[in-house]
Design a protein around this motif. Structure first.
Motif, PDB file in Angstrom:
ATOM      1  N   GLY A  35     -10.331 -21.576 -15.251  1.00  0.00           N
ATOM      2  CA  GLY A  35     -11.646 -21.000 -15.001  1.00  0.00           C
ATOM      3  C   GLY A  35     -11.679 -19.493 -15.136  1.00  0.00           C
TER       4      GLY A  35
ATOM      5  N   PHE B  46     -15.914 -24.572 -10.031  1.00  0.00           N
ATOM      6  CA  PHE B  46     -14.477 -24.784  -9.849  1.00  0.00           C
ATOM      7  C   PHE B  46     -14.194 -26.017  -8.980  1.00  0.00           C
ATOM      8  CE2 PHE B  46     -13.831 -19.942 -10.451  1.00  0.00           C
ATOM      9  CZ  PHE B  46     -14.069 -20.088 -11.808  1.00  0.00           C
TER      10      PHE B  46
ATOM     11  N   MET C 250      -7.821 -20.468 -11.759  1.00  0.00           N
ATOM     12  CA  MET C 250      -8.787 -19.449 -12.165  1.00  0.00           C
ATOM     13  C   MET C 250      -8.060 -18.176 -12.563  1.00  0.00           C
ATOM     14  SD  MET C 250     -11.603 -17.414  -9.842  1.00  0.00           S
ATOM     15  CE  MET C 250     -10.381 -16.217  -9.278  1.00  0.00           C
TER      16      MET C 250
END
Length: 323
Positions: A122, A106, A287
């Motif tokens: 992500g 990340f 994410m």
């Protein structure tokens, strides 16, 4: 978006294949072309990219590891490497990227997005469960169960020989595997990076066990504990525990392998689809995670820079249940 790609990066984790499968089949369901990138960011730089169909991810949900392979890329840490990666995506008309990995993955994605504005979402794939923004990461449950199975077997031989076993589990910066497998395995003591456990504490607790007529003990040590790994801890305590047979077991990379548990297959599938649909819905530099059983999105920077606290109730539980 008409074309997206997906890669797996960093340490492998059971359930990555389930996540990948969800990304590919989710893209096809939404009428989007899906591409797989082999060997993480290295493969992106080298152009190791191929179109994937529904059958490309058949019969993989039960497999550990990742069919896309994984690698850590030093070249992607350079501006030149990231430029090559961007050119590979542009050449193929790929408009968005799903990355499956941990904080290193990340970090690279965040820098890439800042430089090129490229949409990336992500999915948290790491056995350590150390990412802020999700209750569970892909692979954590399987790793805990792998460690627990080993602890149960070691307990049998510890009891047979009246031994104290120091069992080292993975967790360079996080004690999640240690605390969960230690509680599940009935450990007398658990040493984790998040809290300080001195050698004096270890000696005291093990002597307390002797006073209550325990003939064997299990100490679970996260590899990143401040006193060191299991071997270092034993070297520090052995001169002060006279007459006790001390043994060390280091579980190592076996915790990363094996068929994913049902939980990791479901979490992997859920997070893969969430990452894909977030990307198609306009989310970027974020994410996908699950908190309180609901899908949430957290910025990469927040995931990377915010420490995920270990639940203190679990540490308290160890003290109570080990008497």
């Amino acid at each position: 978006m008409k074309k997206i790609a997906v890669l797996t990066s960093g340490g492998d984790a059971p359930g990555m294949n389930a996540c990948l499968r969800a990304v590919i089949r989710g893209a096809i369901y939404h009428g989007v072309e899906a591409y797989g990138i082999k060997y993480g960011y290295n493969g992106l730089i080298e152009g190791d990219i191929y179109k994937m169909k529904s059958y490309s991810v058949s019969n993989i949900i039960q497999k550990g590891g990742t069919i896309l392979k994984s690698a850590r890329s030093t070249e992607f840490r350079t501006k030149e490497g990231r430029k090559k990666a961007y050119q590979q995506l542009q050449r193929r008309g790929i408009e968005g990227l799903v990355v499956i990995g941990g904080d290193g993955t990340f970090t690279g994605a965040s820098v890439f997005h800042e430089e090129y504005g490229f949409p990336i979402v992500g999915a948290p794939g790491t056995i350590d469960n150390d990412l802020y923004g999700t209750d569970y990461t892909i692979g954590f449950d399987t790793a805990v169960n792998t460690a627990l199975e080993a602890i149960d077997k070691i307990r049998d031989t510890a009891n047979s020989h009246d031994r104290i076993f120091f069992i080292e589990v993975m967790g360079r910066d996080s004690g999640y595997i240690a605390i969960q497998s230690g509680i599940g395995g009935g450990a007398e003591l658990i040493m984790v990076p998040e809290t300080s456990t001195s050698i004096d504490d270890v000696i005291f607790d093990l002597n307390q066990g002797r006073n209550t007529e325990k003939t064997s003990s299990i100490v679970v040590v996260a590899e990143g504990d401040e006193e060191g790994g299991a071997m270092e801890v034993v070297n520090k305590v052995k001169s002060r525990l006279k007459g006790k047979d001390l043994k060390v077991s280091i579980l190592g990379h076996m915790q990363r392998g094996g068929a994913p548990t049902a939980m990791d297959r479901i979490i992997g599938s859920r997070l893969g689809l969430a990452a894909l649909e977030g990307l198609l819905g306009g989310k970027k530099n974020m994410m996908a995670g699950i908190i309180n059983n609901r899908v949430v999105y957290t910025s990469f920077k927040e995931c990377i820079n915010t420490a995920k606290p270990l639940e203190q109730d679990l540490l308290r539980m160890v003290k109570i249940l080990s008497i």
